[in-house]
Design an enzyme around this catalytic site. Structure first.
Site, PDB file in Angstrom:
ATOM      1  N   GLU A 186       0.839  -1.209   0.000  1.00 53.81           N
ATOM      2  CA  GLU A 186       0.000   0.000   0.000  1.00 53.81           C
ATOM      3  C   GLU A 186       0.871   1.254   0.000  1.00 53.81           C
ATOM      4  O   GLU A 186       2.002   1.226   0.475  1.00 53.81           O
ATOM      5  CB  GLU A 186      -0.869   0.027   1.264  1.00 53.81           C
ATOM      6  CG  GLU A 186      -2.291  -0.461   1.071  1.00 53.81           C
ATOM      7  CD  GLU A 186      -3.187   0.529   0.322  1.00 53.81           C
ATOM      8  OE1 GLU A 186      -2.675   1.330  -0.475  1.00 53.81           O
ATOM      9  OE2 GLU A 186      -4.401   0.491   0.560  1.00 53.81           O
ATOM     10  N   ASP A 187       0.324   2.333  -0.508  1.00 56.88           N
ATOM     11  CA  ASP A 187       1.052   3.601  -0.447  1.00 56.88           C
ATOM     12  C   ASP A 187       0.885   4.254   0.925  1.00 56.88           C
ATOM     13  O   ASP A 187       1.827   4.792   1.483  1.00 56.88           O
ATOM     14  CB  ASP A 187       0.610   4.566  -1.560  1.00 56.88           C
ATOM     15  CG  ASP A 187      -0.896   4.792  -1.586  1.00 56.88           C
ATOM     16  OD1 ASP A 187      -1.638   3.914  -1.101  1.00 56.88           O
ATOM     17  OD2 ASP A 187      -1.340   5.828  -2.095  1.00 56.88           O
ATOM     18  N   ASP A 211      -4.254   5.151   6.524  1.00 56.29           N
ATOM     19  CA  ASP A 211      -4.773   6.349   7.180  1.00 56.29           C
ATOM     20  C   ASP A 211      -5.722   5.875   8.300  1.00 56.29           C
ATOM     21  O   ASP A 211      -5.275   5.523   9.392  1.00 56.29           O
ATOM     22  CB  ASP A 211      -5.486   7.151   6.080  1.00 56.29           C
ATOM     23  CG  ASP A 211      -5.790   8.582   6.456  1.00 56.29           C
ATOM     24  OD1 ASP A 211      -6.171   8.815   7.609  1.00 56.29           O
ATOM     25  OD2 ASP A 211      -5.675   9.461   5.601  1.00 56.29           O
ATOM     26  N   GLY A 218      -7.173   3.141   8.279  1.00 57.06           N
ATOM     27  CA  GLY A 218      -6.948   1.694   8.373  1.00 57.06           C
ATOM     28  C   GLY A 218      -8.101   0.879   7.821  1.00 57.06           C
ATOM     29  O   GLY A 218      -8.021  -0.342   7.718  1.00 57.06           O
ATOM     30  N   ASP A 260      -2.444  10.849  -5.093  1.00 56.76           N
ATOM     31  CA  ASP A 260      -2.983  11.850  -6.017  1.00 56.76           C
ATOM     32  C   ASP A 260      -3.618  13.043  -5.307  1.00 56.76           C
ATOM     33  O   ASP A 260      -3.953  13.002  -4.120  1.00 56.76           O
ATOM     34  CB  ASP A 260      -4.046  11.210  -6.905  1.00 56.76           C
ATOM     35  CG  ASP A 260      -5.309  10.874  -6.114  1.00 56.76           C
ATOM     36  OD1 ASP A 260      -5.205  10.171  -5.083  1.00 56.76           O
ATOM     37  OD2 ASP A 260      -6.401  11.337  -6.503  1.00 56.76           O
ATOM     38  N   ARG A 288       0.370  11.860  -9.432  1.00 59.80           N
ATOM     39  CA  ARG A 288       0.859  10.576  -8.911  1.00 59.80           C
ATOM     40  C   ARG A 288       2.285  10.288  -9.374  1.00 59.80           C
ATOM     41  O   ARG A 288       2.990   9.478  -8.789  1.00 59.80           O
ATOM     42  CB  ARG A 288      -0.046   9.427  -9.393  1.00 59.80           C
ATOM     43  CG  ARG A 288      -1.455   9.437  -8.806  1.00 59.80           C
ATOM     44  CD  ARG A 288      -2.144   8.129  -9.191  1.00 59.80           C
ATOM     45  NE  ARG A 288      -3.582   8.172  -9.027  1.00 59.80           N
ATOM     46  CZ  ARG A 288      -4.236   7.816  -7.921  1.00 59.80           C
ATOM     47  NH1 ARG A 288      -3.575   7.426  -6.869  1.00 59.80           N
ATOM     48  NH2 ARG A 288      -5.555   7.855  -7.881  1.00 59.80           N
TER      49      ARG A 288
HETATM   50  C1  PRP Z   1      -5.875   5.545  -0.418  1.00 63.24           C
HETATM   51  C2  PRP Z   1      -4.707   4.617  -0.137  1.00 63.24           C
HETATM   52  C3  PRP Z   1      -5.305   3.538   0.695  1.00 63.24           C
HETATM   53  C4  PRP Z   1      -6.414   4.255   1.450  1.00 63.24           C
HETATM   54  C5  PRP Z   1      -5.968   4.555   2.851  1.00 63.24           C
HETATM   55  O1  PRP Z   1      -6.565   5.061  -1.519  1.00 63.24           O
HETATM   56  O2  PRP Z   1      -4.138   4.113  -1.326  1.00 63.24           O
HETATM   57  O3  PRP Z   1      -5.830   2.487  -0.079  1.00 63.24           O
HETATM   58  O4  PRP Z   1      -6.673   5.489   0.765  1.00 63.24           O
HETATM   59  O5  PRP Z   1      -7.005   5.159   3.599  1.00 63.24           O
HETATM   60  P1  PRP Z   1      -7.691   4.454   4.848  1.00 63.24           P
HETATM   61  O6  PRP Z   1      -6.608   3.828   5.680  1.00 63.24           O
HETATM   62  O7  PRP Z   1      -8.365   5.614   5.543  1.00 63.24           O
HETATM   63  O8  PRP Z   1      -8.680   3.446   4.368  1.00 63.24           O
HETATM   64  P2  PRP Z   1      -7.656   5.917  -2.313  1.00 63.24           P
HETATM   65  O9  PRP Z   1      -9.023   5.487  -1.876  1.00 63.24           O
HETATM   66  O10 PRP Z   1      -7.316   7.369  -2.225  1.00 63.24           O
HETATM   67  O11 PRP Z   1      -7.467   5.393  -3.815  1.00 63.24           O
HETATM   68  P3  PRP Z   1      -6.188   5.469  -4.779  1.00 63.24           P
HETATM   69  O12 PRP Z   1      -5.167   4.502  -4.227  1.00 63.24           O
HETATM   70  O13 PRP Z   1      -6.708   5.042  -6.111  1.00 63.24           O
HETATM   71  O14 PRP Z   1      -5.679   6.898  -4.780  1.00 63.24           O
END
Ligand code: PRP
Length: 186
Positions: A103-104, A107, A109, A163, A169
């Site tokens: 994962e990137d 947040d 979770g 993004d 990105r």
């Molecule tokens: C982002 C990130 C994680 C998630 C983290 O994805 O890549 O998957 O949010 O947030 P959380 O811990 O509060 O669930 P996003 O929904 O922005 O999609 P993307 O990866 O396509 O940008």
């Protein structure tokens, strides 16, 4: 979309620091999975793509890669709603395999917690998480994370897979958004 420099408050993690840390993570993962017969890295689209492609080049043990995508209900918000739905499933059976989720950012979770629940039902041999960024201050649900690139403060960050309304990105560093120039929609 305006040039990234117009929304950049500061560079939080420069490219060389990112790459050094990713190399170290790659070494650690390579040691941990030295005896694995069937390691598979699973990237959660789209934010994890940059990290996956750099990380896999630093992993010296044989491994496969796969992709999956989930979407928060009520997409468009910058806050996770807490519910996620699968929009792209794996093409591979992970039964009895060593699975490492890439994962990137983690947040609240909630995304990774849902993915862990979904994938553990498929009975992999091991199931672990590797995230480039950990915003622990924002955590709402506990998730076990075995590999963390950087623990970061509660700032609105972008670049290196993350993004701003789908742009930027491609930036090779993690930057902090200037909220005066790019106001939050919340
Ligand atoms: C982002 C990130 C994680 C998630 C983290 O994805 O890549 O998957 O949010 O947030 P959380 O811990 O509060 O669930 P996003 O929904 O922005 O999609 P993307 O990866 O396509 O940008």
């Amino acid at each position: 979309m305006i040039p990234y420099r117009d929304v950049l408050k500061e560079v939080l993690i420069p490219e060389d620091v990112l790459q050094e840390r990713i190399a170290a993570l790659g070494r650690e993962i390579s040691e941990d999975y030295i005896d694995s017969k069937n390691l598979i890295l699973i990237c959660i689209l789209r934010g994890g793509v940059m990290f996956l492609t750099d990380l896999m080049r630093q992993i010296t043990v044989p491994h496969a890669i796969e992709f999956m995508a989930v979407s928060s209900y009520g997409a468009g918000n910058r806050e996770s709603t807490g519910q996620v739905r699968l929009t792209l499933d794996l093409n591979t059976d992970i039964y009895e395999r060593d699975v490492l989720l890439v994962e990137d950012i983690i947040d609240s979770g909630r995304t990774i917690a849902s993915v862990l629940e979904l994938l553990s039902a498929r009975r992999p041999n091991t199931l672990r998480v590797c995230t480039l960024l950990d915003k622990a201050e924002r955590r709402e649900v506990y998730v076990p994370i075995q590999y963390v690139g950087f623990s970061i403060p509660n700032e609105f960050v972008f670049g290196y897979g993350l993004d701003l309304d789908e742009y930027y990105r491609n930036l090779p560093f993690i930057g902090v958004v200037d909220l005066d120039k790019y106001p939050s929609k919340e």
